[in-house]
Design an enzyme around this catalytic site. Structure first.
Site, PDB file in Angstrom:
ATOM      1  NE  ARG A  97      24.247  68.114  75.597  1.00 32.08           N
ATOM      2  CZ  ARG A  97      23.660  66.933  75.361  1.00 32.08           C
ATOM      3  NH1 ARG A  97      22.400  66.878  74.975  1.00 32.08           N
ATOM      4  NH2 ARG A  97      24.328  65.805  75.512  1.00 32.08           N
TER       5      ARG A  97
ATOM      6  CE1 TYR B  64      25.025  93.350  68.443  1.00 33.89           C
ATOM      7  CE2 TYR B  64      24.350  91.065  68.120  1.00 33.89           C
ATOM      8  CZ  TYR B  64      25.265  92.002  68.578  1.00 33.89           C
ATOM      9  OH  TYR B  64      26.413  91.574  69.184  1.00 33.89           O
TER      10      TYR B  64
ATOM     11  CG  ASP C 190      16.493  90.836  69.296  1.00 34.78           C
ATOM     12  OD1 ASP C 190      16.270  91.174  70.469  1.00 34.78           O
ATOM     13  OD2 ASP C 190      17.639  90.665  68.844  1.00 34.78           O
TER      14      ASP C 190
ATOM     15  CE  LYS D 121      23.728  93.160  75.116  1.00 37.63           C
ATOM     16  NZ  LYS D 121      23.451  92.261  74.065  1.00 37.63           N
TER      17      LYS D 121
END
Ligand SMILES: Cc1ncc(COP(=O)(O)O)c(C=O)c1O
Length: 416
Positions: free
Chosen positions: A84, A137, A209, A234
């Site tokens: 982690r 978004y 973004d 994406k």
């Protein structure tokens, strides 16, 4: 103690074995050449963070599928303690992402929204305010409206193309201006340098973004943004086979704060997902060139078609954001939206009829996708200020043979 000092104190306190000391992507020899000049974009994409494996000589970064690491004595290890806090495959990806965006810290996450959540909970707190795009978004808006609002973080949706409206929306407690450009799905464009100026004059920060443009077409940090956000699901991943997110900054202190929260909140990607994004990133440049070229041809077809009432694409001279896009993007991207003369029924019909464009959510993969934002990706903003028109169709133009894409759209539109 202000919040930055508090976070710095937390970071110091976290340097114990209990918490794990986080390892994140920074810069390496591929960030700059010996004389200080930058390597080319594709060279960084293929090499940054990806020197041959020192143990085996493997040319491709191995998938370190491990949760933990040996310690030769208590507290003595080779830099990694627990996955982690840090994993070598993830470090390679994070270093590559930092190099692609021109940052000093790169952090990878399990999804774009996990990256956004980490950023927002690092940079805001109860009483903070954020200016958000009025066509953000849908999932980003839902995070603000349905989650962060409950924790006392207020937000104001504003058309970011209207800089006076942005200035008017900024308050003394504004911690952040959140920018998405081009936006999903309306493809509006915001002036990153101007927004950075407004944010900094007000003592706030600018987050961008950069998912739609990708670092190949647009470099927000060089334009003054404080932090870049990605859904690596994406274009960066590029093959619709992985969900991921990223944050990149060149502010070293902010980078430490974000890395602390990445580890503390735990929304990290596994080694295999990190490897898939890293493999995708290697070909980002060549893919984006083809996405852009194919999108331009699709735009040409849609502009001429009688069933189409308008085409939304920043590359069009009549697009309201064209001038700004021309200034801050090297090309105009692979996303195209359009509206149908025949309204929602016609939009749904086109989505049903395409054969090469696959009906599905998401974007940025090699295959072409079509969707109806009102009922699919943006259903979560129905009834809000961010609702999208019901006659809107969004295309993620892939890198297939362009003639096949044009023929597919022609037959799908003919029926309407
Ligand atoms: C512009 C933009 N930002 C962020 C996200 C969220 O990313 P993810 O789905 O990887 O959580 C998306 C997802 O579609 C997006 O389009």
């Amino acid at each position: 103690m202000d919040s930055a000092e508090q976070t710095a104190a937390h970071i110091k306190a976290a340097g114990s074995a209990d918490f794990g000391s986080e390892v994140h992507g920074g810069t390496d020899r591929w960030s700059a050449q010996a004389d200080g000049t930058a390597w080319g974009f594709e060279t960084r994409a293929i090499h940054a963070g990806q020197d041959p494996d020192p143990t085996t000589g493997a040319v491709v970064v191995p998938i370190y599928q491990t949760s933990t690491y040996v310690q030769s004595e208590v507290g003595v290890h080779q830099g990694y303690e627990y996955s982690r806090s840090g994993n070598p495959t993830r470090t390679a990806l994070e270093t590559c992402l930092a190099a692609l965006e021109g940052g000093s810290t790169g952090l990878a996450f399990a999804s774009g929204l996990a990256a956004e959540d980490c950023l927002l909970r690092t940079m805001t707190g109860p009483g903070s305010h954020v200016v958000v795009p009025d066509d953000a978004y849908g999932g980003t808006y839902r995070l603000f409206a349905r989650v962060l609002q409950r924790w006392g973080v207020d937000h104001t949706p504003v058309a970011l193309g209207d800089l006076d409206a942005v200035r008017a929306a900024v308050r003394p407690e504004t911690a952040l201006i959140w920018c998405e450009t081009p936006t999903n799905p309306l493809l509006n464009v915001a002036d990153i340098a101007a927004l950075a100026g407004i944010a900094h004059d007000a003592g706030a920060r600018l987050a961008v973004d950069n998912t739609f443009a990708s670092p190949y077409l647009q470099q927000p940090l060089a334009l003054g943004a404080d932090v870049v956000v990605h859904s690596t699901t994406k274009y960066l991943g590029g093959h619709s086979d992985v969900v991921g997110g990223a944050l990149v900054t060149r502010d070293v202190v902010l980078g430490e704060e974000l890395a602390y929260h990445q580890n503390a909140m735990g929304g990290v990607p596994g080694a295999f997902d990190s490897w898939l994004v890293l493999r995708g990133a290697k070909t980002l440049g060549v893919r984006m060139d083809r996405h852009c070229a194919n999108a331009a041809r699709v735009v040409g077809l849609l502009l001429e078609h009688p069933a189409v009432s308008s085409v939304l694409y920043p590359g069009l001279p009549e697009h309201p954001g064209h001038e700004v896009a021309a200034k801050q993007m090297s090309q105009y991207g692979g996303m195209v939206s359009f509206r149908l003369v025949g309204g929602e029924a016609a939009a749904l019909d086109v989505c049903r009829r395409t054969r090469v464009f696959t009906l599905g959510e998401s974007l940025g993969g090699v295959e072409s996708l079509i969707e109806h934002p009102g009922r699919m990706t943006h259903a979560s903003v129905a009834g809000s200020q961010l609702e999208v028109p019901d006659d809107l169709v969004r295309l993620s133009v892939g890198i297939e043979t362009v003639e096949d894409l044009l023929a597919d759209l022609t037959q799908a539109l003919a029926a309407g």
